[in-house]
Every structure is written in C-alpha cells, then in structure tokens.
Design a protein around this motif. Structure first.
Motif: not given
Ligand code: TYD
Length: 153
Positions: A60, A81, A83, A105, A133-136, A138-139, A141-142
């Motif tokens: 997380h 991490d 991102g 993360w 949620d890892y996809d969340n 990344k979103k 971060c972007n």
C-alpha cells in the motif's frame, strides 16, 4: 476533486539513516527522539512480529503518512515504488532506519525467522489515508506532477 498525495516524493528521497548507538560491555542502546533521529514528529509506534516464512506485508501507499522502519531483530526487504522508479532496501541492523516519505508504495518481504519490524509513524492509524490498490496508486501518480520522472536525482 480527487485526493492527492500531500507531498510527491521519489524513492530516492527515502533515505537510510544511521542511528546513534550507545555501546558498553553489557550491550547496546539505540534511542530515537523527535527532532533529532526522526525526520518527523512521531504520533504512533507499532511493530510486526511472528511473520510466517514467505509472507509479505505492506502492499500500500499513503496520502499523508511518513514512516521510519527499523529491523530491530532479524532482517527483511522493503520494496519502494514511486510509480516510476523502484528500489529494494535490505534492513538487517537495529541501528539502521529507513525513512519512507509520503506517496510511496511499499512492500515488506523476505522476513527472516523471528524478525521484528519496528515502525514509527507520523500520524495515528487512519484507514482513509491508505491506497491499497496498485492500479489506483499508479493513476494517482500519473495525475500528480512528478519532479523526478526519468531516474535518480
Ligand atoms: P496494515 O497496515 O494493512 O498492515 P501491513 O501493512 O503491515 O500489512 O494493517 C493490518 C491491520 O492492522 C488492519 O486491519 C488495520 C490494523 N492496524 C491497526 O489497527 N493499527 C495500526 O497502527 C496498523 C498499522 C494496523
């Protein structure tokens, strides 16, 4: 408006810190104090122990929380991490701490048998501060300006 990280940082801002050690023939003491050893005000302390072999913790990121992690006994790895960049830090000494900044993360893995992971945290426990949620992640971060894309600074 969607919530964003309080402070956008890279894995290269997550620093290893050597902690003071008072040594005598009867053993060692390491003392941690706000304002000196710890780069934020500590509001919570917790520790992980009896982690079964092969298990992983973490997984997380946090909007606000900063943490300071110490392997007070045994050893484990911390995967960081932001991102963009990833870094693995191996902790295996009670006088070494890892400062994890906001918006990173993290996964804790490869715990040695009997290891104890001490965590000092900048805030009290608050589930709404977690991004699980890892996809969340990344979103998020972007969607947020990143001063470090492209590697080590
Ligand atoms: P979690 O932070 O997901 O653990 P880890 O990152 O080590 O895998 O927390 C696991 C559970 O423990 C979760 O249900 C909330 C609880 N918990 C607290 O009640 N207080 C705390 O300070 C922490 C860190 C967790």
């Amino acid at each position: 408006m969607e919530r964003c990280f309080a402070d956008r940082r890279s894995v290269y801002d997550c620093s290893i810190m050597h902690l003071p050690k008072v040594h005598n023939r009867a053993g060692n003491i390491t003392a941690l104090e706000n304002g000196t050893s710890i780069p934020f005000d500590v509001r919570r302390v917790y520790y992980l122990y009896d982690v079964p072999g092969g298990e992983e913790r973490g997984g997380h990121a946090h909007f606000e929380l900063q943490q300071f992690v110490v392997a007070v006994s045994g050893a484990f790895d911390v995967l960081l991490d932001d991102g963009v960049n990833k870094k693995v830090v191996h902790l295996d000494r009670p006088f070494i701490g890892l400062h994890i900044t906001t918006g990173i993360w993290r996964e804790l893995l490869n715990f040695s048998s009997g290891s104890v992971c001490l965590v000092l945290a900048s805030h009290r426990y608050d589930e709404s501060d977690y991004i699980r949620d890892y996809d969340n992640f990344k979103k998020l971060c972007n969607g947020q300006d990143s001063p470090f894309i492209g590697g080590q600074v």
